[in-house]
Scaffold this motif. Structure first.
Motif, PDB file in Angstrom:
ATOM      1  N   PRO A  34      15.396   4.670  36.664  1.00 18.39           N
ATOM      2  CA  PRO A  34      15.473   5.952  35.964  1.00 18.39           C
ATOM      3  C   PRO A  34      15.329   7.154  36.869  1.00 18.39           C
ATOM      4  O   PRO A  34      15.361   8.289  36.407  1.00 18.39           O
ATOM      5  N   VAL A  35      15.141   6.926  38.172  1.00 18.09           N
ATOM      6  CA  VAL A  35      14.800   8.027  39.075  1.00 18.09           C
ATOM      7  C   VAL A  35      15.984   8.473  39.923  1.00 18.09           C
ATOM      8  O   VAL A  35      16.291   9.660  40.019  1.00 18.09           O
ATOM      9  N   LEU A  37      19.310   9.644  41.461  1.00 18.51           N
ATOM     10  CA  LEU A  37      20.461  10.380  40.956  1.00 18.51           C
ATOM     11  C   LEU A  37      21.733   9.599  41.231  1.00 18.51           C
ATOM     12  O   LEU A  37      21.864   8.930  42.255  1.00 18.51           O
ATOM     13  N   TRP A  92      16.476   0.447  44.514  1.00 13.02           N
ATOM     14  CA  TRP A  92      15.798  -0.763  44.070  1.00 13.02           C
ATOM     15  C   TRP A  92      16.742  -1.936  44.308  1.00 13.02           C
ATOM     16  O   TRP A  92      17.618  -2.213  43.501  1.00 13.02           O
TER      17      TRP A  92
ATOM     18  N   ARG B  51       6.792   0.347  43.788  1.00 12.41           N
ATOM     19  CA  ARG B  51       8.167   0.824  43.661  1.00 12.41           C
ATOM     20  C   ARG B  51       8.761   1.236  45.001  1.00 12.41           C
ATOM     21  O   ARG B  51       9.962   1.081  45.234  1.00 12.41           O
ATOM     22  N   PRO B  54       9.591  -2.523  46.919  1.00 11.02           N
ATOM     23  CA  PRO B  54       9.813  -3.495  45.831  1.00 11.02           C
ATOM     24  C   PRO B  54       9.974  -4.921  46.351  1.00 11.02           C
ATOM     25  O   PRO B  54      10.225  -5.139  47.545  1.00 11.02           O
ATOM     26  N   THR B 134      13.502  11.434  47.543  1.00  9.94           N
ATOM     27  CA  THR B 134      13.545  10.229  46.703  1.00  9.94           C
ATOM     28  C   THR B 134      12.166   9.592  46.590  1.00  9.94           C
ATOM     29  O   THR B 134      11.712   9.253  45.489  1.00  9.94           O
ATOM     30  N   ARG B 137       9.978  11.552  44.321  1.00  7.21           N
ATOM     31  CA  ARG B 137      10.337  11.397  42.905  1.00  7.21           C
ATOM     32  C   ARG B 137       9.923  10.019  42.383  1.00  7.21           C
ATOM     33  O   ARG B 137       9.443   9.892  41.261  1.00  7.21           O
ATOM     34  N   LEU B 138      10.116   8.978  43.211  1.00  6.76           N
ATOM     35  CA  LEU B 138       9.707   7.635  42.796  1.00  6.76           C
ATOM     36  C   LEU B 138       8.196   7.590  42.568  1.00  6.76           C
ATOM     37  O   LEU B 138       7.711   6.964  41.612  1.00  6.76           O
ATOM     38  N   ALA B 141       7.253   9.561  39.398  1.00  3.66           N
ATOM     39  CA  ALA B 141       7.659   8.774  38.226  1.00  3.66           C
ATOM     40  C   ALA B 141       6.663   7.647  37.973  1.00  3.66           C
ATOM     41  O   ALA B 141       6.245   7.412  36.830  1.00  3.66           O
ATOM     42  N   VAL B 146       6.427   5.509  34.767  1.00  2.00           N
ATOM     43  CA  VAL B 146       7.837   5.119  34.672  1.00  2.00           C
ATOM     44  C   VAL B 146       8.246   4.357  35.924  1.00  2.00           C
ATOM     45  O   VAL B 146       8.155   4.877  37.031  1.00  2.00           O
ATOM     46  N   VAL B 147       8.664   3.119  35.743  1.00  2.00           N
ATOM     47  CA  VAL B 147       9.166   2.359  36.873  1.00  2.00           C
ATOM     48  C   VAL B 147      10.585   1.865  36.602  1.00  2.00           C
ATOM     49  O   VAL B 147      11.500   2.100  37.381  1.00  2.00           O
ATOM     50  N   ASP B 148      10.771   1.194  35.458  1.00  2.00           N
ATOM     51  CA  ASP B 148      12.093   0.603  35.263  1.00  2.00           C
ATOM     52  C   ASP B 148      12.754   0.921  33.916  1.00  2.00           C
ATOM     53  O   ASP B 148      13.839   0.429  33.654  1.00  2.00           O
ATOM     54  N   ASP B 149      12.117   1.726  33.080  1.00  2.00           N
ATOM     55  CA  ASP B 149      12.776   2.104  31.827  1.00  2.00           C
ATOM     56  C   ASP B 149      13.915   3.064  32.139  1.00  2.00           C
ATOM     57  O   ASP B 149      13.689   4.204  32.529  1.00  2.00           O
ATOM     58  N   PRO B 150      15.169   2.594  31.982  1.00  2.00           N
ATOM     59  CA  PRO B 150      16.296   3.421  32.434  1.00  2.00           C
ATOM     60  C   PRO B 150      16.452   4.729  31.649  1.00  2.00           C
ATOM     61  O   PRO B 150      17.089   5.662  32.133  1.00  2.00           O
ATOM     62  N   PHE B 153      13.630   9.237  31.352  1.00  2.00           N
ATOM     63  CA  PHE B 153      13.704  10.677  31.587  1.00  2.00           C
ATOM     64  C   PHE B 153      14.891  11.316  30.873  1.00  2.00           C
ATOM     65  O   PHE B 153      15.301  12.418  31.225  1.00  2.00           O
ATOM     66  N   PHE B 173       8.991  16.660  39.118  1.00  2.00           N
ATOM     67  CA  PHE B 173       9.994  15.592  39.213  1.00  2.00           C
ATOM     68  C   PHE B 173      11.399  16.154  39.006  1.00  2.00           C
ATOM     69  O   PHE B 173      12.327  15.882  39.786  1.00  2.00           O
ATOM     70  N   GLY B 177      14.501  16.711  41.814  1.00  2.00           N
ATOM     71  CA  GLY B 177      15.834  16.170  41.566  1.00  2.00           C
ATOM     72  C   GLY B 177      16.907  17.246  41.706  1.00  2.00           C
ATOM     73  O   GLY B 177      17.987  16.997  42.257  1.00  2.00           O
TER      74      GLY B 177
END
Lengths: 100, 208
Positions: A34-35, A37, A92, B51, B54, B134, B137-138, B141, B146-150, B153, B173, B177
């Protein structure tokens, strides 16, 4: 070309040696998150893998829509290098054996 | 206000105001501190560390652990180096008036306000910035859970149901971006300028 592979495989367990005997390839997978871009993911694909813009965009959209995309296929050592590089970019990524 | 331009040579000219510079330096410093402890056993429990580093093998914890043993130190060092590049960029023209020591980095010239930051990024430094933005932001998050819920945001946070801290973190955040998006566009434009210069066609019209 096979020298490095065999040297590595000898050090691994017999299962892996058997697998290597069939030259079963490994893949580098990039997962949706979700992060990152969309523009960044595409930019990384172009810069690191040298993909043309269209191919980078296609793979980025695969990640976005399907949740994952295979971005490289090859031997395990090579895929581990790609995964490490992707982690350096904050993407990832993981490595797995290719589906036969 | 954050702004990026492109020089005739195709490098990126970056500008941050004093408040933005302070925020970036603070966040970057915090991340560098966190990365310094990455080898501590407790780091394994931190979702942000999880994260940033990983699992390389999602279905093979042993192989993941081995991969981590061989790569994490170098990866952490690269992330710290990117943080240092960002901090050096921001410090290069943001020395305050009461600091009489000459800037250690050759500046492009005096800037109007003593604490604004204005500096040139070549492609390599630009990538350090992209990587570090990046990582920031990671980390934010992960702090927000928030790690993997697409879709985490997709929507604006509801102020009535969100703590002030989380609202602030979400604001940072989103802003990071925005900065990253602008920087990517500027780096692409710079590449187009260089390509036009080298190709000699002069027809490439960089996007605004």
């Amino acid at each position: 070309m096979t020298t490095t592979l065999s040297d590595t495989d000898i050090a691994r367990d017999t299962d892996v040696v058997d697998e290597a005997a069939f030259a079963s390839p490994w893949v580098t997978i990039v997962w949706n998150d979700p992060v990152n871009l969309m523009s960044y993911v595409s930019f990384v694909f172009r810069s690191y893998f040298g993909f043309a813009r269209e191919e980078a965009e296609r793979l980025m959209m695969l990640v976005h829509n399907d949740g994952r995309a295979v971005v490289a296929t090859g031997n395990r050592e090579e895929m581990e290098r790609h995964v490490e590089a992707m982690h350096g970019y904050g993407l990832w990524a993981s490595i797995t054996k290719a589906d036969v | 206000m954050t702004a990026f331009g492109v020089t005739d040579a195709g490098d990126v000219l970056a500008r941050f105001d004093a408040a933005e510079t302070r925020i970036l330096l603070s966040l970057s410093g915090q991340l560098a501190e966190m990365l310094a402890d990455v080898a501590e056993p407790s780091a394994g429990l931190d979702p942000a560390i999880g994260r940033l580093f990983p699992d390389a093998y999602r279905e093979d914890p042993d192989a993941s652990a081995e991969f981590s043993r061989f790569t994490r130190t170098d990866l952490a060092a690269a992330k710290v180096a990117a943080a240092s590049t960002v901090q050096r960029s921001l410090a290069s023209t943001s020395a305050s008036d009461d600091d009489p020591s000459p800037s250690s980095v050759a500046g492009a010239g005096a800037v109007p306000s003593s604490s604004d930051a204005e500096f040139v990024l070549d492609t390599e430094a630009g990538w350090s910035w992209l990587r570090h933005l990046t990582d920031l932001r990671l980390t934010i998050a992960a702090r927000l859970g928030v790690v993997d819920d697409p879709n985490a945001f997709d929507e604006e946070p509801d102020p009535a149901q969100t703590s002030d801290d989380d609202l602030l973190a979400r604001g940072l955040f989103d802003w990071l971006g925005y900065v990253q998006e602008l920087l990517i566009a500027a780096l692409e434009e710079g590449a187009a300028v260089r390509a036009a210069g080298n190709g000699g066609t002069g027809t490439a019209s960089p996007p605004v």
